[in-house]
Motif scaffolding. Structure first.
Motif, PDB file in Angstrom:
ATOM      1  N   PRO A  17       0.793  -1.233   0.000  1.00 56.71           N
ATOM      2  CA  PRO A  17       0.000   0.000   0.000  1.00 56.71           C
ATOM      3  C   PRO A  17       0.825   1.283   0.000  1.00 56.71           C
ATOM      4  N   GLN A  18       2.107   1.193   0.335  1.00 59.47           N
ATOM      5  CA  GLN A  18       2.952   2.384   0.289  1.00 59.47           C
ATOM      6  C   GLN A  18       3.242   2.820  -1.158  1.00 59.47           C
ATOM      7  N   THR A  19       3.009   1.942  -2.123  1.00 61.88           N
ATOM      8  CA  THR A  19       3.102   2.224  -3.566  1.00 61.88           C
ATOM      9  C   THR A  19       4.494   2.676  -4.025  1.00 61.88           C
ATOM     10  N   ASN A  20       5.549   2.300  -3.312  1.00 60.25           N
ATOM     11  CA  ASN A  20       6.882   2.770  -3.690  1.00 60.25           C
ATOM     12  C   ASN A  20       7.316   2.263  -5.061  1.00 60.25           C
ATOM     13  N   ALA A  21       7.053   0.990  -5.351  1.00 60.59           N
ATOM     14  CA  ALA A  21       7.410   0.472  -6.680  1.00 60.59           C
ATOM     15  C   ALA A  21       6.581   1.159  -7.760  1.00 60.59           C
ATOM     16  N   THR A  22       5.318   1.422  -7.444  1.00 56.47           N
ATOM     17  CA  THR A  22       4.432   2.068  -8.413  1.00 56.47           C
ATOM     18  C   THR A  22       4.963   3.438  -8.823  1.00 56.47           C
ATOM     19  N   VAL A  23       5.261   4.285  -7.848  1.00 59.93           N
ATOM     20  CA  VAL A  23       5.679   5.650  -8.191  1.00 59.93           C
ATOM     21  C   VAL A  23       7.115   5.705  -8.698  1.00 59.93           C
ATOM     22  N   ALA A  24       7.866   4.607  -8.542  1.00 63.94           N
ATOM     23  CA  ALA A  24       9.203   4.544  -9.128  1.00 63.94           C
ATOM     24  C   ALA A  24       9.153   4.179 -10.601  1.00 63.94           C
ATOM     25  N   LEU A  25       8.020   3.634 -11.049  1.00 63.83           N
ATOM     26  CA  LEU A  25       7.935   3.107 -12.408  1.00 63.83           C
ATOM     27  C   LEU A  25       6.942   3.844 -13.305  1.00 63.83           C
ATOM     28  N   MET A  26       6.083   4.673 -12.734  1.00 66.13           N
ATOM     29  CA  MET A  26       5.095   5.388 -13.547  1.00 66.13           C
ATOM     30  C   MET A  26       4.806   6.749 -12.911  1.00 66.13           C
ATOM     31  N   SER A  27       4.200   7.641 -13.675  1.00 68.73           N
ATOM     32  CA  SER A  27       3.918   8.974 -13.167  1.00 68.73           C
ATOM     33  C   SER A  27       2.755   8.939 -12.164  1.00 68.73           C
ATOM     34  N   GLU A  28       2.801   9.814 -11.202  1.00 66.50           N
ATOM     35  CA  GLU A  28       1.737   9.886 -10.201  1.00 66.50           C
ATOM     36  C   GLU A  28       0.416  10.329 -10.839  1.00 66.50           C
ATOM     37  N   LYS A  29       0.502  11.164 -11.870  1.00 67.91           N
ATOM     38  CA  LYS A  29      -0.710  11.611 -12.568  1.00 67.91           C
ATOM     39  C   LYS A  29      -1.425  10.421 -13.213  1.00 67.91           C
ATOM     40  N   GLU A  30      -0.663   9.562 -13.884  1.00 62.88           N
ATOM     41  CA  GLU A  30      -1.256   8.393 -14.525  1.00 62.88           C
ATOM     42  C   GLU A  30      -1.761   7.401 -13.475  1.00 62.88           C
ATOM     43  N   SER A  85      20.438   5.862  -4.121  1.00 60.35           N
ATOM     44  CA  SER A  85      19.285   4.983  -4.296  1.00 60.35           C
ATOM     45  C   SER A  85      17.971   5.758  -4.357  1.00 60.35           C
ATOM     46  N   ALA A  86      17.855   6.846  -3.606  1.00 63.05           N
ATOM     47  CA  ALA A  86      16.621   7.631  -3.642  1.00 63.05           C
ATOM     48  C   ALA A  86      16.426   8.284  -5.006  1.00 63.05           C
ATOM     49  N   ALA A  87      17.503   8.752  -5.605  1.00 61.40           N
ATOM     50  CA  ALA A  87      17.409   9.418  -6.901  1.00 61.40           C
ATOM     51  C   ALA A  87      16.987   8.449  -7.997  1.00 61.40           C
ATOM     52  N   VAL A  88      17.528   7.232  -7.986  1.00 54.31           N
ATOM     53  CA  VAL A  88      17.190   6.292  -9.058  1.00 54.31           C
ATOM     54  C   VAL A  88      15.755   5.819  -8.958  1.00 54.31           C
ATOM     55  N   MET A  89      15.158   5.911  -7.765  1.00 52.82           N
ATOM     56  CA  MET A  89      13.776   5.486  -7.584  1.00 52.82           C
ATOM     57  C   MET A  89      12.781   6.620  -7.793  1.00 52.82           C
ATOM     58  N   ASP A  90      13.265   7.766  -8.200  1.00 49.13           N
ATOM     59  CA  ASP A  90      12.402   8.922  -8.464  1.00 49.13           C
ATOM     60  C   ASP A  90      12.031   8.915  -9.943  1.00 49.13           C
ATOM     61  N   PHE A  91      10.755   8.720 -10.239  1.00 55.03           N
ATOM     62  CA  PHE A  91      10.325   8.628 -11.637  1.00 55.03           C
ATOM     63  C   PHE A  91      10.582   9.924 -12.396  1.00 55.03           C
ATOM     64  N   ASN A  92      10.662  11.028 -11.681  1.00 62.04           N
ATOM     65  CA  ASN A  92      10.890  12.312 -12.346  1.00 62.04           C
ATOM     66  C   ASN A  92      12.326  12.478 -12.838  1.00 62.04           C
ATOM     67  N   HIS A  93      13.225  11.610 -12.363  1.00 65.79           N
ATOM     68  CA  HIS A  93      14.581  11.577 -12.906  1.00 65.79           C
ATOM     69  C   HIS A  93      14.600  10.595 -14.070  1.00 65.79           C
TER      70      HIS A  93
END
Length: 284
Positions: free
Chosen positions: A42-55, A247-255
């Motif tokens: 439910p924390q959705t960390n993998a989700t927001v690392a792989l796709m945009s929050e808007k989508e 590690s935080a930067a690589v998991m940021d979808f905006n990067h």
């Protein structure tokens, strides 16, 4: 049918999601496999690392996330569609990786669990461990590998993930806290196997966030390897993932990144993730 691997630890912050995403990307780009990542946390960390929050928000409103599978069972009305919910061409590498797909999670799973767990006897059909597999059965044949990022607990969502898995992988930091729950995981998996008859096996332990200068980390790693047989987790993988300040930067979808080397560094931890992906494939 694909080989399905759940990644699980009862403690958060052990690098589980980062490892799930990295393995998915290396399997897809380096090995040419078609991979589905299922985010059950439910924390959705993998989700927001792989796709945009808007989508993600658009799909969440339409009921096309993991939550939709369980909500449909409560509402007795089918909204969730695997074909619509699974997001294709995900990742922040190269504008998305063609053969890497994602079933996103939802923050609303937290409220859902709180609302229905205490009324579980009225909704036993919702909490059956086979539900996730049943609802995804029609699309699983499209993939070579499925990686499931599990929440840090052994609740009904994790049991659903384990039920549909062939293997489970335990990422740990080599310290006392993140290794403490290993026996509980193994014991609960054995109970689930006996109750359901599934053929789920331990794939092993992956040591992450390893600090080479730490005597605690080095001694705990030796202990984990020495106890692999009697501990029930089969093996500790030879590849150790080092602690990485990026590690935080690589998991940021905006990067955005041009490729695996660009995202994970041209030596470390790129080389470790590459080696680990090859190790995992040798055992599945």
């Amino acid at each position: 049918m694909p080989r399905v691997i759940s990644l699980i630890n009862l403690k958060g912050g052990v690098g589980k999601t980062t490892l799930t995403v990295a393995l998915g990307e290396f399997f897809s780009l380096w090995h040419g496999l078609k991979v589905l990542i299922i985010d059950t946390d439910p924390q959705t960390n993998a989700t927001v690392a792989l796709m945009s929050e808007k989508e993600w928000k658009r799909r969440n409103v339409k009921g096309q996330t993991l939550l939709g599978i369980f909500k449909d069972e409560v509402d007795k009305y089918q909204v969730f569609s695997p074909q619509e919910a699974i997001v294709k061409k995900v990742s922040n590498i190269g504008g998305g990786i063609d053969n890497l797909h994602l079933l996103p999670s939802s923050l609303d799973l937290i409220e859902f669990q709180e609302e229905f767990l205490y009324r579980r006897h009225d909704y036993e059909h919702v909490f059956r461990p086979s539900l996730l597999k049943e609802r995804l059965e029609e699309v699983l044949h499209c993939y070579d590998l499925v990686l499931i990022d599990c929440p840090p607990d052994l609740g009904f969502i994790t049991r659903n993930a384990l039920y549909m898995s062939d293997y489970y992988l335990i990422p740990v930091i080599p310290d006392i806290l993140s290794t403490y729950g290993i026996p509980q995981i193994i014991n609960r998996v054995e109970k689930l196997k006996k109750k359901t008859g599934i053929g789920l096996e331990p794939l092993g332990i992956v040591v992450s966030k390893f600090r080479v200068q730490s005597n605690v980390h080095k001694s705990q790693l030796r202990l984990l390897r020495a106890q692999a047989g009697q501990g029930g987790y089969r093996r500790v993988f030879d590849t150790v993932i080092p602690e990485n300040n990026q590690s935080a930067a690589v998991m940021d979808f905006n990067h955005s990144f041009a490729g695996l080397e660009d995202k994970y560094g041209y030596k470390r931890p790129y080389e470790e993730y590459k080696a680990l992906a090859e190790e995992v494939l040798a055992y599945v």
